[in-house]
Design a protein around this motif. Sequence first.
Motif, short mmCIF file in Angstrom:
data_model
loop_
_atom_site.label_atom_id
_atom_site.label_comp_id
_atom_site.label_asym_id
_atom_site.label_seq_id
_atom_site.Cartn_x
_atom_site.Cartn_y
_atom_site.Cartn_z
N ALA A 181 0.83 -1.21 0.00
CA ALA A 181 0.00 0.00 0.00
C ALA A 181 0.87 1.26 0.00
O ALA A 181 0.61 2.20 -0.76
N ASP A 182 1.90 1.27 0.83
CA ASP A 182 2.79 2.45 0.89
C ASP A 182 3.53 2.66 -0.42
O ASP A 182 3.64 3.79 -0.91
N ALA A 183 4.04 1.57 -0.98
CA ALA A 183 4.80 1.67 -2.24
C ALA A 183 3.89 2.13 -3.37
O ALA A 183 4.30 2.94 -4.21
N ARG A 184 2.69 1.65 -3.37
CA ARG A 184 1.73 2.06 -4.40
C ARG A 184 1.40 3.54 -4.26
O ARG A 184 1.40 4.28 -5.24
N ALA A 185 1.14 3.97 -3.02
CA ALA A 185 0.78 5.36 -2.77
C ALA A 185 1.93 6.32 -3.11
O ALA A 185 1.70 7.41 -3.65
N SER A 186 3.15 5.90 -2.83
CA SER A 186 4.31 6.76 -3.09
C SER A 186 4.97 6.48 -4.45
O SER A 186 6.01 7.04 -4.75
N GLN A 187 4.35 5.57 -5.22
CA GLN A 187 4.86 5.18 -6.54
C GLN A 187 6.32 4.72 -6.46
O GLN A 187 7.15 5.10 -7.28
N ASP A 188 6.59 3.88 -5.47
CA ASP A 188 7.94 3.39 -5.20
C ASP A 188 8.13 2.01 -5.81
O ASP A 188 7.97 0.98 -5.14
N MET A 189 8.49 1.99 -7.09
CA MET A 189 8.68 0.72 -7.81
C MET A 189 9.80 -0.12 -7.20
O MET A 189 9.64 -1.35 -7.07
#
Length: 177
Positions: free
Chosen positions: A109-117
């Motif tokens: 969820a955090d990676a998706r929200a921050s666009q952290d591929m």
Amino acid sequence: MAFDFSLDHFSLFGLQRTFALDSAVLESAYRALQTQYHPDRAASLPDADKRQALQAATRVNEAFQLLKSPISRARYLLQLVGVDTQEETNTKMPVAFLMQQMEWRETVADARASQDMPALDQLAEDLGKERRGLEAALVIDLDVQHDYEHAALTVRKLRFLEKLDQEIGDAVEVLLD
């Protein structure tokens, strides 16, 4: 061109009923059976024989797909000894595993929200290691100790990881769009 539909998937390919299997041997046996029972070989035969050839080819393909997937192979082995993995009804898991699940889902969820591929890539790599560890445990549970209850729990854990891996894939797709 007789085909024995009573054979279990392992016997069909001439394999031992074990979780650990040599994928090259499975592939080779599959190709041999695929050639032997290919419907084109029955093209000049009566309709009943054509249908049987098609059914045999379908069975060979289904058996191969099932055996080449570790989670499906484990499920099938458990089914052969009368054990239901209860994946849809038994969600009881060790607390540590559930806590890890929550952490992984938060990471997605955090990676998706921050666009952290890179975070998604790292999590996918971590899950791959976890999956390989669980598959190694299945070799012990199923092939060595015949601890089918623990193997069923391990299959349920793998199912959780499969779902989480899908969530990661979905998050990656959103980021790539």
